[in-house]
Every structure is written in C-alpha cells, then in structure tokens.
Design a protein around this motif. Structure first.
Motif, PDB file in Angstrom:
ATOM      1  N   THR A  53      48.049  36.115  36.023  1.00  0.00           N
ATOM      2  CA  THR A  53      48.278  37.087  37.107  1.00  0.00           C
ATOM      3  C   THR A  53      49.067  36.440  38.250  1.00  0.00           C
ATOM      4  O   THR A  53      49.959  37.060  38.836  1.00  0.00           O
ATOM      5  N   GLU A 119      46.746  41.751  31.711  1.00  0.00           N
ATOM      6  CA  GLU A 119      45.602  42.326  31.010  1.00  0.00           C
ATOM      7  C   GLU A 119      46.076  43.120  29.789  1.00  0.00           C
ATOM      8  O   GLU A 119      45.454  43.087  28.737  1.00  0.00           O
ATOM      9  N   PHE A 173      41.330  45.652  35.037  1.00  0.00           N
ATOM     10  CA  PHE A 173      42.112  45.489  36.263  1.00  0.00           C
ATOM     11  C   PHE A 173      42.946  46.696  36.700  1.00  0.00           C
ATOM     12  O   PHE A 173      43.243  46.848  37.857  1.00  0.00           O
ATOM     13  N   ARG A 187      41.986  41.994  43.352  1.00  0.00           N
ATOM     14  CA  ARG A 187      41.922  40.822  42.475  1.00  0.00           C
ATOM     15  C   ARG A 187      40.502  40.659  41.924  1.00  0.00           C
ATOM     16  O   ARG A 187      39.524  40.916  42.619  1.00  0.00           O
ATOM     17  N   GLY A 188      40.431  40.219  40.701  1.00  0.00           N
ATOM     18  CA  GLY A 188      39.118  40.091  40.054  1.00  0.00           C
ATOM     19  C   GLY A 188      38.611  41.429  39.540  1.00  0.00           C
ATOM     20  O   GLY A 188      37.470  41.568  39.101  1.00  0.00           O
ATOM     21  N   GLY A 189      39.497  42.429  39.565  1.00  0.00           N
ATOM     22  CA  GLY A 189      39.081  43.802  39.310  1.00  0.00           C
ATOM     23  C   GLY A 189      38.698  44.142  37.875  1.00  0.00           C
ATOM     24  O   GLY A 189      38.186  45.236  37.624  1.00  0.00           O
ATOM     25  N   SER A 190      38.908  43.236  36.930  1.00  0.00           N
ATOM     26  CA  SER A 190      38.472  43.551  35.561  1.00  0.00           C
ATOM     27  C   SER A 190      36.956  43.710  35.510  1.00  0.00           C
ATOM     28  O   SER A 190      36.425  44.432  34.660  1.00  0.00           O
ATOM     29  N   ASP A 191      36.263  43.036  36.426  1.00  0.00           N
ATOM     30  CA  ASP A 191      34.805  43.234  36.529  1.00  0.00           C
ATOM     31  C   ASP A 191      34.487  44.706  36.814  1.00  0.00           C
ATOM     32  O   ASP A 191      33.499  45.242  36.327  1.00  0.00           O
TER      33      ASP A 191
HETATM   34  N1  ASP Z   1      43.736  39.151  36.350  1.00  0.00           N
HETATM   35  C1  ASP Z   1      43.285  39.720  37.574  1.00  0.00           C
HETATM   36  C2  ASP Z   1      43.106  38.635  38.607  1.00  0.00           C
HETATM   37  O1  ASP Z   1      43.408  37.488  38.339  1.00  0.00           O
HETATM   38  C3  ASP Z   1      42.070  40.569  37.413  1.00  0.00           C
HETATM   39  C4  ASP Z   1      40.881  39.887  36.787  1.00  0.00           C
HETATM   40  O2  ASP Z   1      41.027  38.836  36.185  1.00  0.00           O
HETATM   41  O3  ASP Z   1      39.782  40.408  36.921  1.00  0.00           O
HETATM   42  O4  ASP Z   1      42.680  38.912  39.694  1.00  0.00           O
END
Ligand code: ASP
Length: 442
Positions: A53, A119, A173, A187-191
């Motif tokens: 990303t 993703e 994501f 960011r981190g949105g796949s959670d």
């Molecule tokens: N790839 C995205 C990020 O690095 C989303 C994720 O990994 O949850 O923020």
C-alpha cells in the motif's frame, strides 16, 4: 448467527510472500467453517521492507511518468514473484497490465483506486491458490456520498451475494461509491471489511489473523514481555484502542458489535496460540486479574481552574466548556473537585491563540481565583471489567506511583467503572506504564 460460518481476515504480514500465503491457505483449509476470507495487501517481509500500500502511494505521488512506471514495476514484481513461488498459473500479469494501462493513461487514476489495488491483486492470487471464488469488494461494500459506510445497502448485499458462493476470497480495505468509483476505509481498513462481511453473513465468529498472538496487556515497545489478554470486551477494547493499543483498526468493532459476533485475534505464525477473544460481555477474567490492559499516550494539556464556592455556581462548568466548544476543541476529561475543575484535551487540537483567548475569557468573565495551564501531560488508561465493584484499585495506583516519586496530575474514573485514567508529566510516561503494569500483571 450462523454457527457454520467463520469469517477470517489476514493482515499484510500474513501475506507478505509465498511462504506466508501457504501458511494462510493451510489455516483456512484446516476448518471448513472458514468459508469467507478477507485479505490485505502484502506487507513487509523484513523490517526495512515497504508495504504494497505504501508503494502504491509512492507510485501515485511520483513526479514524472518515468518515476511512476518505475514505482509500479516494483509492485508488479512482488505479485508476479508470489505467483511464481506458488506455482500458480493465474493471469496476474494480465491483471497488473490492466492497472498499469490506467496508471499510465493521460487521465491517470484516482488515489483511492490505486491504493485499493494492493488488496485486489492479493485476493486474486489467494482465491486462485485456495480454489475459492473471487468476489470483488466493490460489489459488496458501499459508501455514501460522504464516504461513510452505507450499512443499509452493504449488509443485505453481502448476504445476497455470498449466499451464492460456498467459499470466497474478498479484498479488504475498499468498496464503492454510488457512482461506482472506488473508495477506501482509513489505513488498516481491511479489519473493517472483515467485520462488515462477518456482520453481513451473520457469521458466528470473526477471526482476525495477524502477526502477534493477540492483544497484549501493554505496548510491547515499552513492556517487551507484556502478557497476552485472553478475553476482552468490546468496551475494554474501545478504551484501550482510544488510548493507543494498536491491534485492530478502531472502527473494526462496530459492525460485529451489532450482533455480538466475537472477534478472535490470532497469530498466523503461531497457530497453536489461542489468541484474544473480543466479546460483548464476559465473566470476570479467568486469570482473576483486576486490570485487563493498560494503554497510554503523550500529548495532552490541562487547564486547571480554582474558584471558591464553585460548587454552588449553577452553569459555571457549562460556561467553561462552551469556550472550548467555541474554538472547536474536543475535551477528553473534566475531573472536578469542590472548588476545582480541570479540562483535559489533546494539545494538538488547540492553537496557542485559542488557549490565550480561553484563559482571557475565563479571567474576564468568571472571576476565578486561580488558573494554570500545562502541556506535556501523558495519560495512562487502566482498563478492566473486573474493577467494577472491586475497591482499592485507585488507591493502589496512588500508593505505587507515590512511592516512585511520580506526581499524579489527575486521576479519573469512568462512570461505568471499567476505566481509570492517570495523568502524569510526559517525562514520566513510560515509567508510569511500567509501574502500573507490574502492579496489575498478575
Ligand atoms: N493495505 C491497507 C493498509 O496498509 C489496508 C490494510 O492492510 O488493512 O493500510
């Protein structure tokens, strides 16, 4: 809830290379209930590596077409390398070329589209490797025109589409806006995607696979041997995340919370570890510990006001708080005494001018006896459902920090009694966390 469906989500480090893909596949295959898998973009393979990303962001920000193409090549190589090492014969190169064409076209691509491709490609490879269907998140997850998740549209769609797939891999994501264009979560949105899918299909469990064996009692950068929490309630997690615990994206809880679907945080690299269960309600912790976890942050400011007979003055607090409202400063805590009141807020939210104006207004209009302002305050949250109805926790904190010579600037307990906030000078932050961890770890 459907007892036969577990939604699994794998983070970037779980998909960093082909060997990680293999671990993920064997985890999924080990339990037939793991029917729907949400994947992140490949993360770091070693500490100086760069997440996909972040590479995509670099590519988007490249100044010249040559730099953009070069940045895109690095990304393409990561995916073709994984495909080769997994001995897959998907047409990932074709997919990559389609994206490349758009990136290099005169119109270019939107930022959200480009950063979502990490993703997308990851899910393409994983679905091929597992022999699962690929279902695009753009057809399942919808945002309104303000970029907020459109829950009314999303959950029924997730259910309706996934009912037709026994097994599927879904990219995390991102989703789509009403006009069909791509939008991402933070960011981190796949959670969040994992949680949305679990909510949509009414899974009985949402497994969130990462690179740590669960939520730790304290930040491992400060407490390297911090113990893992066995069971955590949504509410405790919220308190801890707000103060800095980083395991799940903060917004990942709300979709599953609606149905009380538990989240199990697990470690892809240590399948034998049971991880942390995050649940709606939990009996007192099995370990019997009073405190479930601790978290903290620097960067707070305190405005302390003293006025004799403050307790009798109707509207005094409202007038103080309205000054903060006027300057758009959100307030964290307002501990009060009979004749004292402190307002605690994040320093970054207030300009020196705003503070100057607030202090001048208080002096002018409220005739206070004393007013002081300090920055460089750190807050430490001590959270635990076992603190409810158990006396002495605050006393223990005061005694222990007192013995260590740490001056406590404030001590505030949340009304639901599951959280005590301790304010100390920022220079004492790490020491405070260590002392409190030692006090409550057993
Ligand atoms: N790839 C995205 C990020 O690095 C989303 C994720 O990994 O949850 O923020």
């Amino acid at each position: 809830m459907d007892q036969n469906i577990t939604v699994v989500k794998f983070g970037g480090t779980s998909l960093a290379d082909a060997s990680q893909f293999k671990k993920v596949a064997s985890i999924i295959k080990a339990d037939p209930k793991r029917r729907y898998a949400v994947v992140s973009a490949p993360g770091k393979r070693f500490s100086s590596d760069i997440k996909i990303t972040d590479l995509l962001i670099r590519c988007y920000n490249a100044k010249t077409p040559e730099d953009r193409s070069a940045a895109f090549d690095v990304i393409a190589d990561r995916y073709t390398g994984i495909e080769r090492d997994l001995a897959l014969s998907t047409d990932i190169a074709g997919e990559i070329d389609l994206i490349r064409e758009k990136v290099e076209s005169p119109e270019g691509v939107t930022y959200s589209y480009l950063i979502s491709r990490g993703e997308y490609l990851s899910a393409r490879l994983m679905s091929a490797y597992l022999g699962f269907d690929f279902v695009d998140a753009a057809d399942l997850v919808f945002f309104d025109d303000k970029g907020v998740l459109d829950e009314a549209k999303t959950y029924p769609r997730v259910r309706e589409v996934l009912e037709k797939h026994r097994n599927a891999v879904i990219p995390g994501f991102y989703g789509s806006l009403a006009d069909g264009s791509i939008n991402t979560f933070p960011r981190g949105g796949s959670d969040i995607t994992g949680s949305v899918i679990a909510r949509g299909v009414e899974a009985h469990l949402y497994e969130n696979w990462t690179d740590v064996s669960g939520v730790l009692m304290a930040d491992p950068k400060i407490i390297p041997d911090a113990k893992c929490i066995d069971v955590l309630t949504y509410r405790e997690l919220r308190e801890l995340s707000y103060m800095g615990t980083q395991v799940l994206q903060e917004d990942a809880v709300f979709p599953v919370k609606q149905l009380g679907i538990p989240i199990n945080v697990r470690n892809t690299n240590d399948v034998s570890a049971p991880g942390t269960m995050i649940v709606a309600e939990a009996p007192p912790s099995a370990s019997g510990r009073t405190v479930t976890g601790l978290a903290g942050r620097r960067g707070f400011s305190v405005l302390l006001i003293e006025k004799t007979f403050m307790n009798n003055q109707v509207g005094f607090m409202r007038r103080i708080l309205s000054l903060f409202e006027k300057h758009g400063i959100s307030i964290e805590h307002v501990p009060t005494g009979i004749d004292t009141l402190s307002v605690i807020f994040e320093s970054a939210r207030a300009t020196p001018e705003a503070i100057g104006d607030i202090i001048a207004s208080i002096n002018r209009d409220l005739k206070v006896d004393y007013i002081s302002y300090s920055e460089n305050v750190a807050l430490v949250a001590v959270a635990g459902r076992n603190m409810v109805n158990r006396s002495g926790t605050a006393g223990m904190i005061l005694t222990q920090l007192g013995k260590a010579g740490i001056n406590i600037l404030l001590l505030s307990q949340s009304s639901n009694e599951i959280n005590i906030i301790v304010g100390v000078e920022a220079m004492h932050f790490e020491k405070t966390l260590r002392i409190l961890y030692d006090l409550f770890k057993d």
